[in-house]
Write a protein that holds these residues in place. Structure first.
Motif, PDB file in Angstrom:
ATOM      1  N   UNK A  47       0.771  -1.278  -0.294  1.00 35.78           N
ATOM      2  CA  UNK A  47      -0.059  -0.053  -0.057  1.00 35.78           C
ATOM      3  C   UNK A  47       0.765   1.124  -0.022  1.00 35.78           C
ATOM      4  N   UNK A  48       0.382   2.371  -0.293  1.00 32.44           N
ATOM      5  CA  UNK A  48       1.005   3.845  -0.230  1.00 32.44           C
ATOM      6  C   UNK A  48       1.797   3.881   0.996  1.00 32.44           C
ATOM      7  N   UNK A  49       1.110   3.368   2.090  1.00 31.12           N
ATOM      8  CA  UNK A  49       1.835   3.758   3.478  1.00 31.12           C
ATOM      9  C   UNK A  49       3.043   2.673   3.859  1.00 31.12           C
ATOM     10  N   UNK A  50       3.513   1.798   2.774  1.00 32.57           N
ATOM     11  CA  UNK A  50       4.543   0.909   2.860  1.00 32.57           C
ATOM     12  C   UNK A  50       5.829   1.583   2.077  1.00 32.57           C
ATOM     13  N   UNK A  51       5.579   2.604   1.399  1.00 26.35           N
ATOM     14  CA  UNK A  51       6.685   3.415   0.658  1.00 26.35           C
ATOM     15  C   UNK A  51       8.005   3.537   1.456  1.00 26.35           C
ATOM     16  N   UNK A  52       7.350   4.152   2.840  1.00 29.97           N
ATOM     17  CA  UNK A  52       8.711   4.240   3.597  1.00 29.97           C
ATOM     18  C   UNK A  52       9.689   3.062   3.695  1.00 29.97           C
ATOM     19  N   UNK A  53       9.001   2.001   3.981  1.00 28.71           N
ATOM     20  CA  UNK A  53       9.742   0.829   4.242  1.00 28.71           C
ATOM     21  C   UNK A  53      10.553   0.347   3.117  1.00 28.71           C
ATOM     22  N   UNK A  54       9.794   0.511   1.797  1.00 28.13           N
ATOM     23  CA  UNK A  54      10.109   0.053   0.753  1.00 28.13           C
ATOM     24  C   UNK A  54      11.406   0.809   0.133  1.00 28.13           C
TER      25      UNK A  54
END
Ligand code: NAD
Length: 300
Positions: A47-54
């Motif tokens: 999801x967009x919220x995972x972008x920081x971890x990605x």
């Protein structure tokens, strides 16, 4: 020889993006080892919220830089160590540089803080620098007294700052959602002395063109699937310059109407190429050949 580059593009629906080819062709022309890969949220089940971890995972896996697009330009910030001034002011990042070498004394504070192991990730915004460069390259010398900006979303915010940095004295912002225009005007409220920014009603745009030198479209209107023009173009005269950020197609209905009215026109390809060129330069430390990149872009 420069180090090999592995660049990722984080976003939704990035499989069809022109960025990989645009970057890789410029790198090939310069004899660089440079691979550019889409990292598609949907394909990765994220999801967009995972972008920081990605973005942190990508750096750990050897990515040397990343571009970031819709809908991750804000959410990616949670994974970054630092922001450039323009990215901080916009609250949006489209380029992440990865500094693997933390032995630089300038980094010691971040190192000592010890909050994040591994590389130092810095968020930047080349939509902002790119529009500014595009305007200077594609419409040199146009008058910058009063400019109307239609569309106060992500692209509109970057374009608004770029217009003010370029020397626009009065910036009038309109959006079908008046709250967005008002919020952008308030955020940019105190630009350098001698310039002013104000929100105007969307219905007022044609009338406001009477006092304007130029107009910029930063809405999606005109792109494939969003036909039409973002405002009534019958008020355009050869006195005006017109810029569009939409680049699929390049000849939007607005671009066609502006050319028919005799305006000087900057199509969305100029910004697309300039933001890519600015990112390429941040990743490699080498100058991009912008004319060659535009020729490649028109070829794709
Ligand atoms: P966004 O959704 O963040 O913002 C779009 C804004 O336009 C919204 O505030 C919306 O209310 C407004 N809007 C929609 N229709 C309107 C109309 N008819 N009149 C006035 N306002 C209207 O989207 P975004 O991320 O800012 O992207 C906008 C467009 O910019 C997209 O087509 C995108 O592809 C393009 N873009 C191009 C470049 C480039 O390099 N050329 C870079 C970034 C974005």
């Amino acid at each position: 020889a420069s180090r090999p580059q592995l660049i990722g593009l984080i976003g939704a629906n990035v499989a069809g993006s022109l960025s990989p080819l645009l970057h890789e062709r410029e790198a090939a022309a310069q004899g660089l080892r440079y691979a550019y890969r889409p990292l598609d949220l949907d394909e990765l089940g994220l999801t967009p919220e995972d972008a920081g971890q990605l973005v942190r995972d990508a750096a750990r896996l050897g990515y040397t830089g990343l571009n970031v697009t819709h809908p991750c330009k804000q959410t990616v910030i949670s994974g970054l160590d630092a922001l450039s001034d323009d990215a901080r002011a916009l609250g949006a990042v489209n380029t992440v540089t990865v500094d693997a070498d933390r032995s630089d004394p300038a980094d010691s504070a971040a190192h000592d803080a010890g909050t994040r192991p591994g590389a130092r990730l810095t968020g930047r915004n080349t939509d902002h620098s790119g529009f500014r460069a595009a305007l200077a390259e594609g419409l040199p010398g146009v008058p910058l007294g009063t400019v109307v900006l239609v569309g106060a979303g992500g692209a509109g915010s970057a374009v608004a700052r770029a217009l003010l940095d370029s020397g626009v004295r009065e910036l009038l912002v309109a959006d079908v959602d008046p709250a967005r225009a008002a919020a952008l005007a308030a955020r940019l409220g105190e630009p350098r002395s001698g310039s002013r920014i104000a929100a105007v009603a969307h219905e007022e745009v044609p009338a406001r063109l009477g006092e304007a030198d130029g107009v910029v479209n930063a809405t999606p209107i005109g792109m494939v699937g969003h036909p039409g023009t973002p405002f009534d173009t019958s008020a355009l005269t050869r006195r005006h310059w017109v810029a569009d950020v939409v680049y699929r197609p390049l000849a939007t209905q607005l671009v066609k109407a502006a050319l028919a009215a005799g305006c000087r026109v900057l199509d969305g390809g100029w910004m697309a190429v300039a933001q890519a060129a600015d990112s390429f330069e941040l990743f490699t430390g080498l100058a991009a050949d912008r004319a060659r990149m535009r020729a490649h872009f028109l070829d794709l």
